[in-house]
Write a protein that holds these residues in place. Structure first.
Motif, mmCIF file in Angstrom:
data_model
loop_
_atom_site.group_PDB
_atom_site.id
_atom_site.type_symbol
_atom_site.label_atom_id
_atom_site.label_comp_id
_atom_site.label_asym_id
_atom_site.label_seq_id
_atom_site.Cartn_x
_atom_site.Cartn_y
_atom_site.Cartn_z
ATOM 1 N N GLY A 14 0.827 -1.200 0.000
ATOM 2 C CA GLY A 14 0.000 0.000 0.000
ATOM 3 C C GLY A 14 0.855 1.241 0.000
ATOM 4 N N GLU A 15 1.980 1.195 0.742
ATOM 5 C CA GLU A 15 2.858 2.346 0.769
ATOM 6 C C GLU A 15 3.495 2.580 -0.593
ATOM 7 O OE1 GLU A 15 5.510 1.400 3.863
ATOM 8 O OE2 GLU A 15 4.103 1.848 5.483
ATOM 9 N N SER A 31 2.078 9.262 6.205
ATOM 10 C CA SER A 31 1.535 7.923 6.046
ATOM 11 C C SER A 31 1.549 7.142 7.350
ATOM 12 C CB SER A 31 2.315 7.146 4.979
ATOM 13 O OG SER A 31 3.646 6.982 5.403
ATOM 14 N N SER A 32 2.525 7.433 8.241
ATOM 15 C CA SER A 32 2.584 6.688 9.484
ATOM 16 C C SER A 32 1.723 7.289 10.583
ATOM 17 C CB SER A 32 4.041 6.592 9.963
ATOM 18 O OG SER A 32 4.534 7.904 10.187
ATOM 19 N N LYS A 498 -10.176 13.858 4.245
ATOM 20 C CA LYS A 498 -11.551 13.614 4.674
ATOM 21 C C LYS A 498 -11.977 12.192 4.328
ATOM 22 C CE LYS A 498 -15.785 14.455 6.042
ATOM 23 N NZ LYS A 498 -16.088 14.397 7.494
ATOM 24 N N LEU A 499 -11.556 11.688 3.165
ATOM 25 C CA LEU A 499 -11.873 10.315 2.779
ATOM 26 C C LEU A 499 -11.239 9.330 3.757
ATOM 27 C CD1 LEU A 499 -13.170 8.376 0.725
ATOM 28 C CD2 LEU A 499 -11.034 8.464 -0.584
ATOM 29 N N VAL A 500 -9.996 9.594 4.156
ATOM 30 C CA VAL A 500 -9.313 8.729 5.119
ATOM 31 C C VAL A 500 -10.034 8.754 6.468
ATOM 32 C CG1 VAL A 500 -7.174 8.396 6.428
ATOM 33 C CG2 VAL A 500 -7.074 8.899 3.989
ATOM 34 N N ASN A 522 -2.394 0.926 8.377
ATOM 35 C CA ASN A 522 -2.669 2.352 8.447
ATOM 36 C C ASN A 522 -3.783 2.726 7.479
ATOM 37 O OD1 ASN A 522 -2.017 5.114 7.064
ATOM 38 N ND2 ASN A 522 -1.224 5.257 9.158
ATOM 39 N N SER A 523 -4.751 3.512 7.950
ATOM 40 C CA SER A 523 -5.937 3.816 7.145
ATOM 41 C C SER A 523 -5.589 4.500 5.834
ATOM 42 C CB SER A 523 -6.916 4.690 7.943
ATOM 43 O OG SER A 523 -7.480 3.969 9.005
#
Length: 827
Positions: A14-15, A31-32, A498-500, A522-523
């Motif tokens: 994903g990253e 990201s973290s 906002k999506l996250v 992670n989301s």
């Protein structure tokens, strides 16, 4: 619960996938520890944070209480997840450099699979079955009148017997342990190429393995059906865990040269998609007897079966209605005493992305392409060029079929009422409620049903129960959540942060409802992963006014909306009861506004007091109207309890609240009939097993509710209403189109015309939801309108024609049907 290597692999990938979505000057720590997640604790879902994964798949405590205690112990949920395609030397008996290089080969060679595990002398045993021999004689007598003459009988019977042997050889499986090992090695290579992980719960497999080894009875696996890869997936997972490969009931559309031989060696046996495929349309008693005898022989030899109740892959992302033909054979085999018992294992399967990609071609009305060897080869080549994310397979707790049937025999099963009997009085008041209730009372005075009808109903309920359990146990994938948010929360676009945030909140909400997730990590990384898999279905643009963040929006082309809707439907069942309540609140508010205008009482919809009983009655009617779309409860559970729980949940969330101060001033309308006489049995909320002095009686008293005007609560409420909007829009469009049916029309032509009408509404912007024009919704609306008595079908010369029923010939009644649907629809 522990995290497997496969889950960590997903986060790492994903990253990598996220890099194409980020600006070069993005903060490297984002990201973290994304800033948006630091403020989530202040939301109304605060109590749901850091929730552990639920253990899904326990069998029904009402229908199979003994099975629920069997095979399960408290340590099983803690066993955690495993990625079955992550294999190294630690999964073999060998160690060292060579073992690492040959780990796949060593792993498959060490699996416990051998010839003695599988059935022997099947063809001869089936042909010698007494039922098959009787069918052969009957067919011989009917087809050749000369068979009754002396000296000719043996010749004609031998001819039919050769025909039966030919049918059987086309049908039967021919399992090869060596080929299963070879396929296991090949699938390890292939699956690692186009899946990031295939997750299973080790506790679930432990229960299945104990059932397979400790109980001397056959197992029947009943999975949901979403992709052609399902067949291989179940066999591969069982092979990896030293569980005997099942015999798989496959449609004869897959009986193609070379490919069919491979399927047979893996356990597949071919059955007709329609059992009565004779030229004269009569029942093919020979084929039926062969199928029954073959299934009985497999079960008698304690072979495992794998049957797909839906009959075909789901084109909607939701389970299709169950076809219980094969299941009825299993039940009959048990009831005749040929076997002592059968353990049934519903199986849930979830994909980040199905290998077929989408079913847009069929949803756009194009005919399904016939399977071919060239098509299979092209499909494999296409799969190798893409990555399809993660897969999650959930094996639910095995339950005893004998126990289930014994439980059903001890219960009173009331006669089922059709959708027409249930809803037409409500929609058009064609039959007074009192008269309908009198009819119901007559049925209750004569509750005994013919044995055959009772048997069919028990089997139908079993099939519905199994599908409900398998679907409820299916994990929710990241693509399901992102697609749902983009379609029904942020249809016009949303910034990434906002999506996250909404993704994180929905993830916690899903866990709080005891549904599991098919992802971890992670989301923000998981959202990136989902966006990458959804590909051209989403548009990503740079936003200049929000610190360079990207704006994500759904692609509004019809194929993209169809595909997003398919993945969004993966969590349709999670919120369906709440969504029905939300739409019922809308309908009830509109009714109360009309009533207040007639009584000349001031007040807006926000000040209206909603009777909980009346609200649940509305919801029950809508759930029956949408019976072909989704099941809100298993057959053993009352609808009232489901919607009572939904109302209670919305009250806990603050979306609804109890207006106790106004209750004393209110009394039921003098024209309002008491609850039990308002609807027939299917809408009743009392359980047959409920005592008169039950503690639940206090909760049955009516109370009055109000809808919160908080912006956050309103946003969630509108989200729930939007979930059902495409479905209701399709049904309202079909109700409008019914007006054009002035004379009988062939059913295929009517289907095509209705589809073109809904698609035209979408293309011209008349329809708010483009996904309302999918072909599966067209077929579901027609099926519902037939069951409702709006359309009447008649078959002449092998052609089915449709026409309006006498009840809906008056335009006023068709208008009432449309108004009934629009009452629930968010405009």
């Amino acid at each position: 619960m522990e995290l497997s290597d496969g889950l960590l692999l997903q986060v790492n990938n994903g990253e990598q996938g996220a890099s194409r979505w980020k600006q070069p000057n993005d903060d490297s720590d984002r990201s973290s520890s994304p800033s948006v997640l630091r403020c989530v604790a202040s939301t109304w879902k605060e109590g749901l944070l850091n929730r552990k994964r639920p253990f899904v798949g326990r069998c029904c405590h009402s229908c199979t209480p003994q099975s629920q205690e069997r095979l399960f112990n408290p340590s099983i949920p803690s066993l955690g997840l495993r990625n079955v395609i992550y294999i190294n030397e630690t999964h073999t008996r060998q160690r060292g450099w060579l073992a690492r290089r040959l780990s796949y080969v060593l792993f498959v060679l060490e699996r416990d699979v051998h010839k003695d595990m599988f059935a022997r002398n099947v063809v001869d045993n089936v042909l010698n079955n007494s039922k098959v021999e009787s069918a052969i004689v009957e067919v011989a007598t009917e087809s050749e009148p000369a068979a009754s003459q002396p000296g000719q009988e043996h010749k004609v019977v031998s001819k039919v017997r050769r025909k039966a042997r030919g049918f059987l050889q086309e049908m039967v499986a021919n399992i090869s342990p060596a080929f299963i090992r070879l396929t296991g090695w090949a699938l390890l290579k292939l699956f690692n190429g186009f899946f990031w992980s295939i997750q299973i719960h080790k506790g679930q497999l432990e229960m299945v393995k104990r059932a397979a080894t400790e109980h001397n009875v056959p197992l029947v696996f009943l999975p949901v059906h979403k992709s052609h890869i399902d067949y291989l997936l179940i066999t591969f997972i069982l092979f990896c865990h030293n569980i005997k490969a099942p015999h798989i009931a496959a449609g004869n559309n897959l009986n193609i040269p070379i490919f069919s031989t491979l399927i047979r060696k893996l356990g597949g046996f071919f059955i007709r998609r329609k059992l009565d495929e004779t030229r004269d349309g009569k029942k093919d008693i020979l084929y039926r007897s062969l199928l029954h005898a073959y299934t009985e022989e497999l079960l008698r030899q304690q072979q495992f079966l794998e049957v797909y109740l839906e009959g075909t892959r789901s084109r909607s992302g939701k389970p299709s209605p169950a076809r219980a033909g094969m299941l009825s054979i299993v039940v009959d085999t048990l009831c005749t005493g040929a076997i002592a018992d059968v353990l049934v294992v519903p199986v849930g399967i979830s994909y980040d992305r199905i290998i077929e990609g989408n079913y847009n071609s069929e949803q756009l009305g194009k005919p399904k392409k016939n399977e071919s060897l060239w098509g299979v080869a092209c499909g494999v080549f296409r799969m190798l060029r893409k990555n399809y994310g993660c897969v999650r397979v959930d094996f639910t707790q095995p339950f005893s079929l004998k126990e289930y049937l014994d439980t059903q025999r001890s219960r009173h099963i009331p006669p089922t009422l059709s959708l027409e009997q249930t809803l037409v009085p409500t929609i058009i008041s064609a039959q007074p409620d009192a008269v309908l209730f009198e009819v119901q009372e007559e049925e209750q005075l004569n509750p005994e049903q013919p044995d055959e009808l009772c048997r069919r109903q028990v089997i139908a309920n079993l099939a519905k129960h199994v599908l409900f359990t398998a679907n409820k146990s299916s994990a929710i994938m990241s693509t399901h959540i992102v697609a749902c948010l983009l379609l029904y929360r942020h249809r016009q676009g949303v910034v990434l942060s906002k999506l996250v945030e909404d993704f994180f909140n929905m993830k916690e909400e899903i866990l709080s409802r005891d549904f599991d997730l098919g992802f971890s990590g992670n989301s923000e990384d998981v959202v990136m992963h989902a966006l990458h898999l959804l590909g051209n279905c989403v548009n990503v643009t740079s936003s200049a006014n929000r610190n360079g963040e990207f704006t994500i929006a759904p692609n509004h082309t019809v194929p993209a909306l169809f595909e997003l809707n398919f993945y969004s439907n993966g969590l349709f069942h999670v919120f369906i009861s709440d969504a029905i309540i939300a739409c019922s609140v809308l309908a009830l508010q509109r009714e109360l506004v009309v009533e207040s205008e007639l009584d000349q009482k001031p007040g807006g919809s926000s000040s209206l007091l909603l009777s909980q009983e009346r609200l649940i009655r509305k919801a029950a009617g809508l759930s029956h109207f949408l019976i072909n779309e989704v099941a809100v409860a298993p057959p053993c559970q009352t609808i009232y309890q489901v919607f009572h729980d939904a109302v209670t949940r919305l009250i806990q969330y603050g979306v609804l609240y109890v207006a106790e101060e106004d209750q004393e001033e209110l009394s039921p309308s003098p024209t309002e009939e008491p609850w039990p006489k308002k609807f027939p049995e299917p809408l009743s909320w009392r359980s047959d097993e409920e005592d008169e002095d039950s503690d639940f009686g206090e909760e049955q008293r009516d109370r009055y509710l109000k809808v919160s005007v908080s912006s956050e609560h309103q946003e969630f409420f509108v989200f729930l209403q939007r979930l059902l909007s495409p479905v209701l829009e399709a049904y309202s469009g079909a109700a409008i189109f019914v007006h054009s049916l002035s004379q009988p029309m062939a059913e295929p032509e009517y289907t095509q015309q209705l589809f073109k009408y809904l698609l035209t509404r979408t293309e011209r912007g008349v329809a708010a939801y483009g996904e309302s024009a999918t072909h599966y919704l067209v077929k579901n609306t027609m099926r519902t309108f037939k069951e409702l008595g709006v359309l009447k079908d008649r078959r002449e010369n092998q052609v089915t024609t449709l026409e309006l029923s006498s009840t809906f010939l008056p335009q006023a009644n068709r208008n009432k049907l449309l108004q009934y649907i629009l009452g629930f629809t968010l405009l």
